[in-house]
Design a protein around this motif. Structure first.
Motif, short mmCIF file in Angstrom:
data_model
loop_
_atom_site.label_atom_id
_atom_site.label_comp_id
_atom_site.label_asym_id
_atom_site.label_seq_id
_atom_site.Cartn_x
_atom_site.Cartn_y
_atom_site.Cartn_z
N ILE A 169 12.37 7.52 -4.38
CA ILE A 169 11.83 8.83 -4.02
C ILE A 169 11.01 8.60 -2.77
O ILE A 169 10.09 7.76 -2.77
CB ILE A 169 10.93 9.41 -5.13
N LEU A 170 11.34 9.30 -1.70
CA LEU A 170 10.57 9.20 -0.46
C LEU A 170 9.59 10.37 -0.41
O LEU A 170 9.98 11.52 -0.57
CB LEU A 170 11.50 9.22 0.76
N LEU A 171 8.33 10.06 -0.18
CA LEU A 171 7.29 11.10 -0.17
C LEU A 171 6.90 11.44 1.26
O LEU A 171 7.04 10.68 2.17
CB LEU A 171 6.06 10.61 -0.94
N PRO A 193 0.81 -1.22 0.00
CA PRO A 193 0.00 0.00 0.00
C PRO A 193 0.85 1.28 0.00
O PRO A 193 0.39 2.32 -0.45
CB PRO A 193 -0.80 -0.11 1.30
N GLU A 194 2.09 1.18 0.46
CA GLU A 194 2.94 2.36 0.58
C GLU A 194 4.03 2.47 -0.48
O GLU A 194 4.76 3.44 -0.51
CB GLU A 194 3.57 2.40 1.97
N GLN A 195 4.19 1.44 -1.33
CA GLN A 195 5.31 1.43 -2.27
C GLN A 195 4.89 1.01 -3.68
O GLN A 195 4.22 0.00 -3.85
CB GLN A 195 6.41 0.50 -1.80
N VAL A 196 5.33 1.80 -4.66
CA VAL A 196 5.20 1.47 -6.07
C VAL A 196 6.60 1.41 -6.66
O VAL A 196 7.43 2.28 -6.40
CB VAL A 196 4.35 2.53 -6.82
N SER A 197 6.85 0.37 -7.44
CA SER A 197 8.15 0.20 -8.10
C SER A 197 7.96 0.26 -9.61
O SER A 197 7.09 -0.40 -10.16
CB SER A 197 8.77 -1.15 -7.72
N ILE A 198 8.80 1.06 -10.25
CA ILE A 198 8.80 1.11 -11.71
C ILE A 198 9.69 -0.03 -12.17
O ILE A 198 10.89 -0.05 -11.90
CB ILE A 198 9.32 2.46 -12.22
N TRP A 199 9.09 -1.01 -12.84
CA TRP A 199 9.82 -2.20 -13.28
C TRP A 199 10.31 -2.09 -14.71
O TRP A 199 11.30 -2.71 -15.05
CB TRP A 199 8.93 -3.43 -13.15
N ARG A 200 9.60 -1.38 -15.55
CA ARG A 200 9.98 -1.29 -16.96
C ARG A 200 9.85 0.15 -17.45
O ARG A 200 8.90 0.84 -17.12
CB ARG A 200 9.10 -2.18 -17.85
N PHE A 201 10.82 0.55 -18.27
CA PHE A 201 10.79 1.88 -18.86
C PHE A 201 11.70 1.86 -20.07
O PHE A 201 12.89 1.61 -19.95
CB PHE A 201 11.26 2.91 -17.83
N MET A 202 11.12 2.06 -21.24
CA MET A 202 11.93 2.10 -22.45
C MET A 202 11.31 3.03 -23.48
O MET A 202 10.10 3.25 -23.48
CB MET A 202 12.10 0.69 -23.04
N VAL A 203 12.17 3.57 -24.34
CA VAL A 203 11.75 4.36 -25.50
C VAL A 203 12.39 3.69 -26.71
O VAL A 203 13.57 3.34 -26.70
CB VAL A 203 12.19 5.83 -25.38
N ASP A 204 11.59 3.50 -27.75
CA ASP A 204 12.06 2.86 -28.97
C ASP A 204 13.28 3.59 -29.53
O ASP A 204 13.39 4.82 -29.45
CB ASP A 204 10.93 2.86 -30.01
N MET A 213 2.07 9.17 -8.10
CA MET A 213 1.96 9.93 -6.85
C MET A 213 0.52 10.13 -6.41
O MET A 213 0.27 10.49 -5.27
CB MET A 213 2.68 11.27 -6.97
N ARG A 214 -0.44 9.86 -7.28
CA ARG A 214 -1.85 9.93 -6.88
C ARG A 214 -2.30 8.68 -6.14
O ARG A 214 -3.44 8.59 -5.69
CB ARG A 214 -2.73 10.17 -8.11
N THR A 215 -1.41 7.70 -5.99
CA THR A 215 -1.73 6.47 -5.26
C THR A 215 -1.94 6.81 -3.78
O THR A 215 -1.05 7.38 -3.15
CB THR A 215 -0.57 5.45 -5.38
N PRO A 216 -3.10 6.47 -3.21
CA PRO A 216 -3.35 6.77 -1.80
C PRO A 216 -2.32 6.08 -0.90
O PRO A 216 -1.90 4.96 -1.17
CB PRO A 216 -4.74 6.20 -1.54
N ASN A 217 -1.91 6.77 0.15
CA ASN A 217 -0.99 6.25 1.18
C ASN A 217 0.42 5.98 0.68
O ASN A 217 1.21 5.34 1.39
CB ASN A 217 -1.56 4.98 1.83
N LEU A 218 0.76 6.42 -0.52
CA LEU A 218 2.08 6.16 -1.09
C LEU A 218 3.17 6.89 -0.31
O LEU A 218 3.03 8.08 0.00
CB LEU A 218 2.10 6.59 -2.55
N LYS A 219 4.26 6.18 -0.01
CA LYS A 219 5.40 6.77 0.68
C LYS A 219 6.71 6.59 -0.07
O LYS A 219 7.65 7.35 0.14
CB LYS A 219 5.53 6.17 2.08
#
Length: 145
Positions: free
Chosen positions: A143-145, A67-78, A99-105
């Motif tokens: 990034i710590l919020l 509930p408090e953590q989101v991880s970016i697993w993939r990011f690419m540009v062609d 960052m609009r995720t509720p309770n995100l830290k």
């Protein structure tokens, strides 16, 4: 330049799967097709195509780890759209959405420490390196919020 994120769905998944990076970048980027399969069979995955106008030019996937953590697993540009600022715009949009995720830290990303551009690029958006992952293969930055 009109850059935006769109859900990956039946109308664009093939185009997302066809996106490629340069050969020398392949060791740093997971296959988009594998990422889409992974997201289908696991909870909490969000897959977004990066669009420039009407054309899919990149891919992002993030995972709600807790509930408090989101991880970016993939990011690419062609490879045909790199060095145009698309990645910068797309990451900014993605971070705003995450960052609009509720309770995100915590927002986390990991990358190969041998990747020559990753540290500098991600630090521009507030990511701070916190050490290597559990397998001692990838650098973790948060990034710590």
């Amino acid at each position: 330049m009109n850059i935006f994120l769109k859900d990956v769905d039946s109308s664009n998944y093939e185009a997302v799967c066809d996106l490629e990076v340069f050969e020398e970048q392949e060791e740093y980027v997971a296959c988009n097709m594998w990422s889409l399969v992974e997201s289908r069979y696991n909870k909490g995955h969000t897959c977004k195509a990066i669009y420039q106008d009407d054309t899919p030019v990149g891919f992002l996937m993030w995972v709600q780890e807790s509930p408090e953590q989101v991880s970016i697993w993939r990011f690419m540009v062609d490879k045909n759209y790199q060095k145009e600022g698309i990645g910068s715009v797309a990451l900014k949009i993605a971070l705003e959405e995450i960052m609009r995720t509720p309770n995100l830290k915590i927002i986390e990303i990991c990358y190969n420490p041998q990747n020559p551009v990753a540290k500098e690029f991600y630090s521009r958006y507030g990511f701070q390196e916190v050490g290597m992952d559990e397998e001692d293969e990838d650098m973790l930055a948060q990034i710590l919020l």
